[in-house]
Enzyme design. Structure first.
Site, PDB file in Angstrom:
ATOM      1  N   GLU A 295      -0.808  24.601   3.901  1.00 19.35           N
ATOM      2  CA  GLU A 295      -1.159  25.823   3.084  1.00 19.35           C
ATOM      3  C   GLU A 295      -1.373  27.275   3.684  1.00 19.35           C
ATOM      4  OE1 GLU A 295      -2.788  22.352   0.831  1.00 19.35           O
ATOM      5  OE2 GLU A 295      -2.719  22.879   2.801  1.00 19.35           O
TER       6      GLU A 295
ATOM      7  N   GLU B 140      -5.061  15.814   0.359  1.00 17.23           N
ATOM      8  CA  GLU B 140      -6.154  15.992  -0.601  1.00 17.23           C
ATOM      9  C   GLU B 140      -6.470  14.821  -1.646  1.00 17.23           C
ATOM     10  OE1 GLU B 140      -7.149  20.562  -0.458  1.00 17.23           O
ATOM     11  OE2 GLU B 140      -5.619  20.236  -1.329  1.00 17.23           O
TER      12      GLU B 140
END
Length: 697
Positions: free
Chosen positions: A125, A105
């Site tokens: 995640e 990210e």
């Protein structure tokens, strides 16, 4: 410093430095943001490169700060990414080795990305029951394409950078290099230093043809594959927002989804399991820097199902194995089975032919104990009877070189007694593999009274090398897993006495999430194994009550799948469990002979009796010091006994239910005249935790 700032010519280099994987903890985020600010304020700096020290760009969040205030302290990851994205000078990510989660990210927030071949790229995640919470669901579809991004986010699996670079139209990577990624990124930064406007991933469009049909089909697929797990579907919905919403709205929805998932019991269970696995590798009184013995050669005694499976673990890891049997026929049969297993993997495309040849070349069969004397580790996998073990270990004591580790694969027997058969009890340890040993992840490491610390340190590290989850157990009958499963099985038997059918009990357990119920499990393992244990119990602990139905079953020769008849009937070559009229008639006659009037038992009661039996016995194990920590018990059951991962293990599940409520259920079960009231007396540890308002985990 957890992020090192330096200037090379007219390029500022910010190196994330937070071992082992440059986790984006608070100090690292703060230092990285300060680095961007320093570069912004230095007129000599024309561009900025962000990279990672050591063997990672960044593995994402710092797990040491998980669930702590520091994880959200400003600058949080989202804020750091905005600082990078809004830099007036171009920011280039120099990606290598590992770029996952928040690390990816952060890279997506940079204006450009240079990547080294072989780097593993992922947003994992979902494996913790979450979705990417710092823009990953909105930026990756824009940079890579909606479909490949969706596949990565929903699965959480890493993908080699060079594969992603081949995606048509991708804007994820601007340059792919073979090596020296930092030098390449600095050169790239110099080339783009004066280019304006600076490209931002947020400004790209996320598009997919026939969006409604595409996401409708994807939703059906994900729903079918993610039963009991809410995160994959929420990931899909959030990726869909990248197509249907403005960027900032998509980011807001992503954050709301992340926060909501954080509160789900499934995510809490997965996060518990994540930390439990890491905790299991640590032994309180064995320092991490304890010297280890070299394990270059392994010997395995016994070429049966267990011995062959154990051998494959080491062959897979590139460690040579000598496998010993007492008869040529048994040895040939064992080698043939190993070959068959590998050939099946080759046929399915799971193993390359050259790898198969390499592994078989590491295997040496023998009938002579003298041939194994130079092994660094020997594991016996012979018949589960103390006299047989005694014969083997006395022979090993004679032939094995000094310093060799002598291990027993026993599943129930006294490792201290086995160690006493040698003159070197400090070198003896239990290594309890679970069948099939080449598949099951769990390895119970049984610590004897005299087992040396360097032996423990060595086998715990070796477990990682052969891709096992090792959990340390003290010495007791059955260790952690089998001692607990005996109480689970006793309850299953009592349920039959009271009116349940095997199918009803199994279906209730499987609906709860077990891989298979107790009776299907018994048929798979072999009902004669439990029969032998009960016979031993009759002599050792005559006051321990069992349902007699399992003995009656074995007296009929119904040992399970291997005899095509157990609690269920089986057709040749198939594993489908077919309810058996023979068993139904046997149960009805047994109840009639005992004067038992069958009753209706709810699925809720079935599950509570099975699971809380595990919990109560585990609490005794913790009290006795057999298990180090409650999370170790959970790892045993998650990796070795098919306990549902989304419930986190029996101890995590008990905490979720509430220990007060668990105790109330135990009190009800103790009043059942068909059950074992003494067993349902809550363990002292449970009583203490309830009194103090605490939990296991």
């Amino acid at each position: 410093m957890t992020a090192i700032y330096e200037v090379r010519g007219n390029v500022a280099v910010i190196t994330l430095s937070n071992p082992p994987v440059n986790g984006l903890g608070y100090e690292t985020r703060k230092a990285a943001a300060a680095g961007i600010e320093s570069a912004e304020n230095d007129p000599a700096v024309k561009a900025i490169v962000i990279t990672g020290a050591g063997k990672a760009f960044s593995g994402g969040a710092d797990i040491k700060e998980f669930n702590s205030p520091k994880a959200l302290a400003e600058p949080n990851l989202g804020s750091l990414i905005l600082v990078v994205e809004n830099s007036t000078k171009p920011v280039v990510a120099a990606i290598h080795t590992v770029c996952m989660g928040g690390g990816l990210e952060l890279a997506l927030g940079c204006h450009y990305r240079v990547v080294q071949k072989g780097a593993k790229i992922a947003l994992p995640e979902v494996k913790l029951g979450l979705l990417p919470g710092a823009g990953g669901t909105q930026r990756l579809p824009r940079a890579l394409g909606v479909e490949p991004a969706m596949n990565m986010i929903v699965s959480g699996e890493p993908v080699p950078a060079e594969m992603l670079a081949m995606v048509p139209g991708q804007k994820l990577f601007d340059q792919v290099v073979d090596d020296n990624v930092l030098d390449a990124a600095i050169a790239f930064a110099k080339d783009v230093a004066d280019k304006r406007p600076l490209p931002k991933v947020r400004d790209l469009k996320a598009r997919v043809a026939n969006a409604d049909a595409f996401f409708g089909f994807a939703k059906n697929m994900v729903t079918g594959m993610s039963k009991n797990f809410p995160a994959p579907l929420k990931c899909l919905e959030t990726v869909q927002n990248s197509v249907t919403m403005k960027f900032d709205d998509g980011i807001k929805a992503e954050r709301e989804g992340f926060v909501a998932l954080m509160q789900t019991p499934e995510s809490k269970a997965l996060r518990h399991a994540f930390f439990a696995e890491r905790a299991a590798s640590k032994i309180a009184d064995v320092p991490e820097d304890t010297p280890q013995r070299t394990i270059a050669k392994v010997a395995v005694i016994g070429a049966g199902t267990m011995g062959g499976g154990i051998s494959m673990n080491f062959l897979n890891a590139g460690i040579s194995v000598t496998i010993l049997e007492t008869k040529q026929e048994a040895l040939d049969r064992g080698i043939a089975t190993i070959k068959k297993n590998y050939e099946a993997q080759v046929a399915k495309g799971k193993l390359k032919a050259d790898k198969y040849e390499q592994r078989m070349a590491l295997l040496t069969p023998t009938l002579d104990y003298a041939a194994i004397g130079d092994a660094d580790l020997v594991i016996e996998a012979v018949f589960e009877e103390l006299g047989v073990k005694e014969t083997v270990f006395k022979k090993l004591d004679e032939v094995m070189k000094p310093g060799a580790i002598l291990a027993s694969n026993t599943s129930t027997l006294d490792v201290n007694k086995i160690a006493s058969f040698t003159k070197r009890p400090q070198d003896v340890v239990g290594l309890h593999f679970f069948s099939p040993a080449n598949v099951m992840r769990l390895l119970e490491v049984v610590r004897g009274e005299k087992t040396a610390k360097d032996v423990l340190a060595t086998v715990m590290q070796l477990a990682k090398k052969i891709k096992k989850t090792a959990v340390v157990s003290g010495v007791c009958d059955g260790f952690i897993g089998n001692r607990m499963i005996e109480q689970y099985s006793r309850q299953a038997g009592f349920l039959l006495d009271e009116g349940c059918t095997p199918a009803q009990v199994d279906k209730a357990a499987e609906k709860f999430g077990f891989a298979m119920g107790p009776f299907r499990m018994g048929d798979l393992a072999g009902n004669d194994i439990g029969w032998a244990i009960r016979k031993r119990r009759a002599a050792e602990r005559p006051n321990m009550n069992y349902s007699k139905t399992a003995d009656l079953l074995c007296e009929l020769g119904r040992f399970g799948q291997k005899t095509q008849a157990g609690w269920y009937d089986y057709k040749p070559g198939k594993r489908d469990a077919i309810p058996s009229k023979v068993v139904t008639d046997m149960l009805e006659k047994y109840r009639a002979d005992k004067g038992i009037v069958p009753r209706q038992v709810s699925d809720e009661e079935i599950v509570q009796r099975l699971v809380f039996a595990l919990v109560n016995e585990a609490a005794h194990l913790l009290e006795e010091g057999i298990a180090q920590r409650a999370s170790d018990v959970d790892m045993v059951y998650l990796t070795g006994y098919g306990f549902p991962v989304f419930r986190g293990g029996p101890m995590c599940y008990a905490d979720t239910v509430g220990l007060f409520n668990v105790v109330q259920a135990m009190k009800r079960f103790a009043k059942n005249p068909m059950d074992d009231a003494k067993f349902w007396e809550p363990a002292p540890l449970i009583k203490r935790l309830v009194a103090e308002g605490k939990s296991f985990t």
